[in-house]
Design a protein around this motif. Structure first.
Motif, PDB file in Angstrom:
ATOM      1  N   HIS A  97       0.814  -1.218   0.000  1.00 11.01           N
ATOM      2  CA  HIS A  97       0.000   0.000   0.000  1.00 11.01           C
ATOM      3  C   HIS A  97       0.852   1.274   0.000  1.00 11.01           C
ATOM      4  O   HIS A  97       0.316   2.370   0.148  1.00 11.01           O
ATOM      5  CB  HIS A  97      -0.920   0.023   1.224  1.00 11.01           C
ATOM      6  CG  HIS A  97      -2.012  -0.992   1.167  1.00 11.01           C
ATOM      7  ND1 HIS A  97      -3.162  -0.815   0.432  1.00 11.01           N
ATOM      8  CD2 HIS A  97      -2.124  -2.218   1.749  1.00 11.01           C
ATOM      9  CE1 HIS A  97      -3.945  -1.868   0.567  1.00 11.01           C
ATOM     10  NE2 HIS A  97      -3.346  -2.740   1.357  1.00 11.01           N
ATOM     11  N   THR A  98       2.170   1.127  -0.131  1.00  8.11           N
ATOM     12  CA  THR A  98       3.048   2.290  -0.007  1.00  8.11           C
ATOM     13  C   THR A  98       3.952   2.504  -1.212  1.00  8.11           C
ATOM     14  O   THR A  98       3.821   3.480  -1.941  1.00  8.11           O
ATOM     15  CB  THR A  98       3.912   2.172   1.264  1.00  8.11           C
ATOM     16  OG1 THR A  98       3.062   2.001   2.403  1.00  8.11           O
ATOM     17  CG2 THR A  98       4.746   3.431   1.463  1.00  8.11           C
ATOM     18  N   ALA A  99       4.899   1.591  -1.428  1.00  2.71           N
ATOM     19  CA  ALA A  99       5.945   1.818  -2.427  1.00  2.71           C
ATOM     20  C   ALA A  99       5.426   1.809  -3.860  1.00  2.71           C
ATOM     21  O   ALA A  99       5.585   2.787  -4.597  1.00  2.71           O
ATOM     22  CB  ALA A  99       7.054   0.776  -2.253  1.00  2.71           C
ATOM     23  N   ILE A 100       4.823   0.705  -4.276  1.00  2.00           N
ATOM     24  CA  ILE A 100       4.335   0.630  -5.650  1.00  2.00           C
ATOM     25  C   ILE A 100       3.201   1.626  -5.901  1.00  2.00           C
ATOM     26  O   ILE A 100       3.164   2.260  -6.961  1.00  2.00           O
ATOM     27  CB  ILE A 100       3.936  -0.805  -6.017  1.00  2.00           C
ATOM     28  CG1 ILE A 100       5.201  -1.669  -6.079  1.00  2.00           C
ATOM     29  CG2 ILE A 100       3.192  -0.860  -7.348  1.00  2.00           C
ATOM     30  CD1 ILE A 100       4.981  -3.121  -6.403  1.00  2.00           C
ATOM     31  N   PRO A 101       2.268   1.838  -4.952  1.00  2.00           N
ATOM     32  CA  PRO A 101       1.290   2.906  -5.156  1.00  2.00           C
ATOM     33  C   PRO A 101       1.946   4.269  -5.360  1.00  2.00           C
ATOM     34  O   PRO A 101       1.461   5.093  -6.142  1.00  2.00           O
ATOM     35  CB  PRO A 101       0.459   2.879  -3.871  1.00  2.00           C
ATOM     36  CG  PRO A 101       0.495   1.451  -3.457  1.00  2.00           C
ATOM     37  CD  PRO A 101       1.897   1.004  -3.776  1.00  2.00           C
ATOM     38  N   GLY A 102       3.075   4.518  -4.669  1.00  2.26           N
ATOM     39  CA  GLY A 102       3.799   5.770  -4.877  1.00  2.26           C
ATOM     40  C   GLY A 102       4.337   5.877  -6.290  1.00  2.26           C
ATOM     41  O   GLY A 102       4.303   6.951  -6.907  1.00  2.26           O
ATOM     42  N   ASP A 131       7.415 -11.295 -10.376  1.00  3.46           N
ATOM     43  CA  ASP A 131       6.939 -10.934  -9.040  1.00  3.46           C
ATOM     44  C   ASP A 131       6.493  -9.472  -8.988  1.00  3.46           C
ATOM     45  O   ASP A 131       5.496  -9.138  -8.333  1.00  3.46           O
ATOM     46  CB  ASP A 131       8.024 -11.193  -7.995  1.00  3.46           C
ATOM     47  CG  ASP A 131       8.222 -12.673  -7.708  1.00  3.46           C
ATOM     48  OD1 ASP A 131       7.302 -13.454  -8.026  1.00  3.46           O
ATOM     49  OD2 ASP A 131       9.275 -13.052  -7.160  1.00  3.46           O
ATOM     50  N   VAL A 132       7.242  -8.594  -9.660  1.00  3.35           N
ATOM     51  CA  VAL A 132       6.835  -7.185  -9.722  1.00  3.35           C
ATOM     52  C   VAL A 132       5.524  -7.059 -10.485  1.00  3.35           C
ATOM     53  O   VAL A 132       4.636  -6.288 -10.090  1.00  3.35           O
ATOM     54  CB  VAL A 132       7.933  -6.315 -10.375  1.00  3.35           C
ATOM     55  CG1 VAL A 132       7.427  -4.894 -10.598  1.00  3.35           C
ATOM     56  CG2 VAL A 132       9.187  -6.286  -9.510  1.00  3.35           C
ATOM     57  N   LYS A 133       5.384  -7.817 -11.562  1.00  2.00           N
ATOM     58  CA  LYS A 133       4.142  -7.788 -12.342  1.00  2.00           C
ATOM     59  C   LYS A 133       2.945  -8.158 -11.474  1.00  2.00           C
ATOM     60  O   LYS A 133       1.895  -7.492 -11.513  1.00  2.00           O
ATOM     61  CB  LYS A 133       4.251  -8.752 -13.529  1.00  2.00           C
ATOM     62  CG  LYS A 133       3.007  -8.759 -14.411  1.00  2.00           C
ATOM     63  CD  LYS A 133       3.171  -9.744 -15.569  1.00  2.00           C
ATOM     64  CE  LYS A 133       1.913  -9.745 -16.442  1.00  2.00           C
ATOM     65  NZ  LYS A 133       2.043 -10.714 -17.569  1.00  2.00           N
ATOM     66  N   LYS A 134       3.077  -9.204 -10.663  1.00  2.00           N
ATOM     67  CA  LYS A 134       1.991  -9.623  -9.775  1.00  2.00           C
ATOM     68  C   LYS A 134       1.660  -8.522  -8.772  1.00  2.00           C
ATOM     69  O   LYS A 134       0.485  -8.267  -8.469  1.00  2.00           O
ATOM     70  CB  LYS A 134       2.373 -10.903  -9.035  1.00  2.00           C
ATOM     71  CG  LYS A 134       2.458 -12.136  -9.914  1.00  2.00           C
ATOM     72  CD  LYS A 134       2.902 -13.338  -9.099  1.00  2.00           C
ATOM     73  CE  LYS A 134       3.033 -14.584  -9.971  1.00  2.00           C
ATOM     74  NZ  LYS A 134       3.524 -15.755  -9.191  1.00  2.00           N
ATOM     75  N   ALA A 135       2.710  -7.866  -8.257  1.00  2.00           N
ATOM     76  CA  ALA A 135       2.503  -6.805  -7.279  1.00  2.00           C
ATOM     77  C   ALA A 135       1.781  -5.613  -7.899  1.00  2.00           C
ATOM     78  O   ALA A 135       0.875  -5.027  -7.299  1.00  2.00           O
ATOM     79  CB  ALA A 135       3.845  -6.365  -6.699  1.00  2.00           C
ATOM     80  N   VAL A 136       2.184  -5.249  -9.127  1.00  2.00           N
ATOM     81  CA  VAL A 136       1.535  -4.133  -9.819  1.00  2.00           C
ATOM     82  C   VAL A 136       0.089  -4.478 -10.147  1.00  2.00           C
ATOM     83  O   VAL A 136      -0.824  -3.655  -9.955  1.00  2.00           O
ATOM     84  CB  VAL A 136       2.309  -3.762 -11.104  1.00  2.00           C
ATOM     85  CG1 VAL A 136       1.528  -2.743 -11.927  1.00  2.00           C
ATOM     86  CG2 VAL A 136       3.686  -3.208 -10.753  1.00  2.00           C
TER      87      VAL A 136
END
Length: 405
Positions: free
Chosen positions: A218-223, A378-383
């Motif tokens: 809820h912090t880094a990738i949303p930023g 893994d980044v794709k899943k997070a995004v």
């Protein structure tokens, strides 16, 4: 995660049989981003019954089926003591912390230091707690540039100019490691019996995590996605070549499970060259990645992939660092130290400007830690989680920079 095959590879047959008895783990801060994944990792291993302690336990949307959630506040020692006495955990994992980005010095002192002291004391007084794992941070290293540092590096608590988060995290880790006092080998036969008393004894260790990425962020990738929404895709601080160590939530969870088993290992089975109690370990993916390359990967999976990539404007480090210093002072003066800048705080700017990489050689040798690396997937899943579950698909809809969202 640590399967039966993994255990037989790491430990002798007789130890694996001893580990077949179910232990219990109390994950403090297990409703947060990283803590949730740690709890999920332990839950996936049948060796552990999982309990989660969190201030937001009742309202958390991160609850896992099979784990028991308990509300509690680290700053309230009597209530923490009651939880530890009720749960009777074999292992305590301390992953609770205010945000490194927006937390204040007072919050860090209350939770990361005083809260850690409360939890540590309760664990050591318990007849049942045998191991204590502190989920620490790579940022506790001293200095602005961290270039392939190992665990012997100087810590930020010796630098009054270091960010408050790093200083307090360093002090807390030192406290945890100094509390290490495992039972000696002569008690091993006695402790194999049911009802052994562990009060006064505690094996402690620390895992230093860098930037952690994964679903539920809820912090880094949303930023990063917010920068895309606002069209801030062509400005870089510094030359843009600074590298970072990243860590997937899966690798973080695996390291915690390996360390838990290692701390529970009978004294007679411990090789002096592979001791883990009283030690700190760097944990990451093992392959540094450009700091400014991470947002580009995220933007690509969010639908932004221009060809060719637009010309980038490079702002000098000194200018942005000066601006961050000024903003920190303004926030401190007008909020009486209760808030910090969200976008241009000093710590965030130092992250943007300098290399932060760390060696995992010690963890590989002593814990048998071998990171699984599937960075882009893994980044794709997070995004995708942020787009679908975090509401960012709707926020980016109609954005001219996003081709498909």
């Amino acid at each position: 995660m640590c399967s039966d095959a993994c255990l037989h590879h790491l430990y002798p047959k007789q130890l694996v049989l001893a580990m077949s008895t179910q232990y219990s783990v109390l994950v403090v801060g297990g409703a947060g981003f990283v803590g949730h994944h740690l709890a999920a990792g332990f839950l996936a291993d049948p060796t552990f019954a999982v309990f989660v302690l969190s201030r937001s336990a009742a309202s958390s949307k991160n609850q896992l089926k099979g784990a028991k959630y308990i509300a509690g506040d680290l700053t309230d020692r009597p209530s923490i003591k009651a939880v530890v006495e009720d749960v009777r955990p074999t292992v305590v994992v301390h992953a609770a912390t205010p945000s490194p980005v927006t937390g204040t010095a007072k919050e860090y002192e209350c939770v990361n230091f005083l809260g850690t002291r409360n939890l540590l004391k309760c664990a050591k007084e318990s007849q049942h707690v045998r191991a204590f794992i502190f989920t620490s941070s790579s940022t506790l290293a001293k200095g602005a540039v961290h270039d392939n540092l190992d665990e012997t590096c100087a810590l930020a608590n010796s630098d009054p100019k270091a960010p408050a988060y790093a200083r307090v995290k360093a002090n807390a880790e030192i406290m945890v490691l100094h509390a290490n006092y495992p039972k000696p080998v002569e008690f091993e036969a006695e402790d194999a019996s049911e009802g052994a008393n562990w009060a006064g004894y505690l094996a402690t260790a620390s895992l230093r995590l860098p930037f952690v990425y994964g679903t539920g962020d809820h912090t880094a990738i949303p930023g990063v996605l917010n920068a895309l929404a606002e069209g801030q895709t062509t400005t870089t601080i510094g030359d843009g070549k600074n590298l970072w160590s990243y860590c997937s939530t899966g690798n973080a969870a695996t390291a915690h499970i390996l360390l838990a088993f290692a701390l529970l290992k009978p004294p007679s089975q411990i090789d002096a060259s592979r001791r883990v109690d009283g030690e700190a370990f760097n944990i990451n993916d093992g392959s540094p990645f450009p700091f400014w390359g991470f947002p580009k990967v995220c933007w690509k999976f969010a639908g932004y992939d221009p060809k060719p990539f637009p010309k980038v404007t490079h702002l000098p480090n000194w200018f942005v660092l000066s601006l961050a210093t000024f903003l920190e002072w303004v926030y401190w003066m007008f909020t009486v130290g209760t808030k910090r800048p969200y976008k241009l705080g000093m710590q965030q700017v130092e992250y943007m400007c300098y290399t932060h990489t760390y060696s995992i050689g010690k963890a590989q040798k002593r814990l048998g830690y071998e990171p699984k690396l599937d960075f882009e997937n893994d980044v794709k899943k997070a995004v995708e989680w942020c787009l679908d579950e975090g509401g960012w698909r709707a926020k980016l809809k109609g954005n001219k920079l996003v081709k498909s969202s």
